[in-house]
Design a protein around this motif. Structure first.
Motif, short mmCIF file in Angstrom:
data_model
loop_
_atom_site.label_atom_id
_atom_site.label_comp_id
_atom_site.label_asym_id
_atom_site.label_seq_id
_atom_site.Cartn_x
_atom_site.Cartn_y
_atom_site.Cartn_z
N CYS A 422 0.84 -1.21 0.00
CA CYS A 422 0.00 0.00 0.00
C CYS A 422 0.88 1.25 0.00
O CYS A 422 0.58 2.22 -0.71
CB CYS A 422 -0.92 0.00 1.22
SG CYS A 422 -2.19 -1.26 1.15
N ARG A 423 1.96 1.23 0.79
CA ARG A 423 2.85 2.41 0.84
C ARG A 423 3.50 2.64 -0.53
O ARG A 423 3.64 3.77 -0.97
CB ARG A 423 3.92 2.22 1.92
CG ARG A 423 3.46 2.66 3.30
CD ARG A 423 4.62 2.81 4.26
NE ARG A 423 5.21 1.53 4.59
CZ ARG A 423 4.77 0.72 5.55
NH1 ARG A 423 3.73 1.07 6.29
NH2 ARG A 423 5.36 -0.43 5.80
N GLU A 424 3.88 1.55 -1.21
CA GLU A 424 4.49 1.68 -2.55
C GLU A 424 3.51 2.32 -3.53
O GLU A 424 3.92 2.95 -4.49
CB GLU A 424 4.86 0.29 -3.10
CG GLU A 424 6.15 -0.28 -2.53
CD GLU A 424 6.36 -1.72 -3.00
OE1 GLU A 424 5.73 -2.13 -4.00
OE2 GLU A 424 7.14 -2.43 -2.36
N HIS A 425 2.21 2.10 -3.28
CA HIS A 425 1.19 2.66 -4.18
C HIS A 425 0.58 3.94 -3.61
O HIS A 425 -0.60 4.21 -3.76
CB HIS A 425 0.11 1.61 -4.46
CG HIS A 425 0.58 0.53 -5.38
ND1 HIS A 425 1.43 -0.47 -4.96
CD2 HIS A 425 0.38 0.31 -6.71
CE1 HIS A 425 1.70 -1.27 -5.99
NE2 HIS A 425 1.08 -0.82 -7.05
N ARG A 426 1.42 4.71 -2.91
CA ARG A 426 1.07 6.06 -2.41
C ARG A 426 -0.12 6.08 -1.48
O ARG A 426 -0.98 6.94 -1.55
CB ARG A 426 0.83 7.01 -3.60
CG ARG A 426 2.07 7.30 -4.41
CD ARG A 426 1.79 8.01 -5.70
NE ARG A 426 0.85 9.10 -5.54
CZ ARG A 426 -0.10 9.38 -6.42
NH1 ARG A 426 -0.25 8.64 -7.49
NH2 ARG A 426 -0.91 10.40 -6.21
#
Length: 598
Positions: A422-426
């Protein structure tokens, strides 16, 4: 009305919804043994092959209880995938009750929870069903715990069944009759009928699937669509019983079909309220929402000569699918095509496959994008979903993009990798909710554009298939979106342009350049493939040229002869680079997107 039950089946993908519908139809004698096949209510080949329901469908079943009482059961089959949640919403509006199917081996998943909340919004009575109890991995007690903790329903009411083997089907029918409420409505009131679905018949036009809320409808009545504002004369009404079964009338509480000479699904609006023209209802049925397209992509025929065939294909699909929108589009590299709006990536995938199968047209599809809101420096606003219409960056004041609230259900073991994904996808915020001892719900607010490409595939990979995902759109938020152009031999290729957040621009541009370098054949001159934001190049790969050995014919003599030939070759290559054009094969366009999507 005491002997009518209107219900639908809610479940996550692949929890046995269509199989249960088959067994209910079989037990009630809706089809003969000779006509029986799997997924009776799924009419499309793609639905049967992939084991998914794309279009909701309905059937009226005659059921006689062990006491000898006759009941009319109206089953409305609903899709399970998040893209088609508007179909689920309309189906729920037509029902008083719902069967919530939970897989005994997998437990409650994201789509089940999402549809449960939708059902509660519409005040439906819920009856839990635990399916697949015959599997070796089935754990009925754990499924009952999940029904109690995650769904908040009575676990002891849950009916254990195996739809595949026909175990417990009679109990389900008894549960429907005893626990789901009868419909309410006054047959003498002004007509109010909800259009929850429609399909196109080439001989009779559009056949409307309706639930009569109030009043009575007969053939030769003139009906009025309250949202679309159109009038039609009814030719025939009746029940869906695997084939159309005409009746003299439809009255309050009943579900059936209407044939009224409607020529295209786009002439009406699904979810609309029908009333009589000469005796109109005071107000439409509340809860109407038009289908919203969230993913946009351009479709081009592989062979430019197929453009007329593609036009006909899209028109035929739109007759049956009101959620599909398309406008003419053109590209310097690929010729004429269409800019289409879809409900989500699965909807795009299904339409693409139907065009290729049913009409035998090869397609090239541009990168999917979402709709961005742009505020310009002069105070005006624009909505843009196509990179071709992106305004000059110097004139842009701010850009906002759609955000979603994503709900991910995962076993506890995989929480770390899921939150990292989720963090990688902003992702902007994340919360965790412990549903049971080993099951966690991760709620994340993130941009819709980030979910389009590889999010779902990566989620399935890192959770080994146990993670499930659902989302709902929430709002637009200001963000830093840029348009990236892909240049081949310093010439921009308009079809490959895309819109992306600035921090992801270089990574994706590099991916595009590398894929194109693999697919574009080598030429006699060096070809640079570049990704650029405006005049700034952010990624580059080079396709090496063929090198002809011009000194091969020399067999001795002075070295100056060799240098002279090499110098001549160098000048020729420079001239060729100046005037030569690069041929980009169709598969290069496809490879860029396919790898990105997978």
């Amino acid at each position: 009305m005491k002997h009518i039950r209107n219900f639908c089946i809610i479940a996550h993908i692949d929890h046995g919804k269509s199989t249960l519908a088959d067994r209910l139809i079989q037990t009630c004698g809706g089809v003969t043994q000779r006509e029986l096949h799997e997924q009776m209510l799924d009419s499309m080949d793609i639905e049967r092959e992939r084991g998914i329901t794309i279009k909701s469908n309905s059937i009226t079943l005659d059921y006689r209880t062990p006491d000898g009482e006759d009941y009319l059961l109206n089953l409305i089959d609903t899709p399970g995938h998040v893209d088609f949640s508007h179909e689920v919403r309309r189906s729920l509006m037509a029902c008083e009750g719902a069967l919530i199917v939970v897989d005994a081996s997998q437990g409650v998943e994201a789509q089940t929870v999402a549809n449960l909340y939708l059902a509660l919004e519409h005040d439906l009575t819920l009856l839990p069903v635990i399916n697949k109890i015959d599997l070796p991995a089935a754990d009925i007690e754990r499924a009952q715990e999940a029904i109690d903790e995650e769904l908040g329903l009575d676990p002891f009411e849950a009916i254990p069944i195996s739809a595949k083997n026909g175990i417990g089907i009679e109990d389900v029918l008894q549960g429907i009759v005893e626990k789901l409420p009868e419909p309410k409505g006054d047959p003498d009131a002004p007509l109010k009928a909800l259009v929850f679905d429609a399909n196109f018949d080439k001989f009779r036009g559009v056949i409307l699937q309706c639930r009569i809320m109030e009043g009575t409808l007969k053939p030769r009545d003139t009906i009025h669509f309250m949202h679309a504002g159109r009038d039609f004369t009814v030719d025939e009404v009746g029940f869906n019983q695997m084939k159309l079964n005409p009746k003299p009338q439809l009255s309050a509480g009943e579900v059936g079909y209407i044939v009224a000479g409607v020529k295209s699904v786009q002439d009406i609006e699904i979810g609309d309220t029908i009333t009589l023209l000469n005796r109109q209802a005071a107000e439409p049925i509340p809860g109407y929402q038009p289908a919203r397209q969230v993913v946009f992509s351009s479709i081009y025929p592989m062979d430019t000569g197929d453009y007329v065939e593609l036009t006909k294909a899209l028109e035929k699909l739109a007759i049956n699918d009101a959620a599909l929108t398309f406008d003419k589009d053109s590209s310097a590299a690929l010729g004429f095509g269409f800019r289409c709006g879809f409900l989500g990536l699965l909807h795009l995938d299904v339409i693409q496959e139907r065009i290729q199968r049913e009409f035998d047209i090869g397609l090239v599809i541009s990168a999917p994008s979402v709709k961005y809101n742009i505020t310009l420096r002069d105070g005006s606003t624009l909505e843009v979903d196509n990179p071709s219409y992106w305004p000059d960056p110097t004139s842009i004041e701010s850009v906002s993009e759609p955000y979603i609230k994503a709900s991910i259900l995962t076993p506890e073991t995989y929480v770390g990798p899921v939150m990292e994904l989720c963090r990688e996808h902003r992702s902007e915020s994340q919360t965790m909710n412990y549903l049971s001892a080993n099951r966690i719900e991760v709620t994340s607010v993130m941009p819709l554009g980030e979910v389009l490409f590889d999010f779902y595939g990566k989620l399935k990979m890192i959770t080994r298939g146990y993670g499930s995902f659902d989302y709902e759109p929430i709002e637009y938020r200001t963000t830093d979106i840029v348009k990236v152009d892909i240049l081949v031999n310093k010439e921009p290729v308009d079809t490959l342009s895309y819109l992306v957040h600035r921090e992801k621009a270089r990574t994706r541009a590099l991916h595009y350049c590398e894929q194109l370098a693999k697919e574009i054949p080598r030429h006699q001159f060096k070809i640079p493939v570049q990704g650029a934001i405006g005049g700034e190049v952010i990624a580059r790969t080079t396709i090496a040229p063929f090198r002809k050995d011009v000194t091969e014919k020399l067999y001795g003599g002075d070295v100056t002869r060799k240098k002279k030939l090499l110098e001549k070759q160098k000048k020729g290559k420079a001239k060729m680079k100046q005037f030569g054009s690069v041929n980009i094969p169709q598969k290069a366009f496809i490879s860029v997107l396919r790898t990105d999507k997978d």
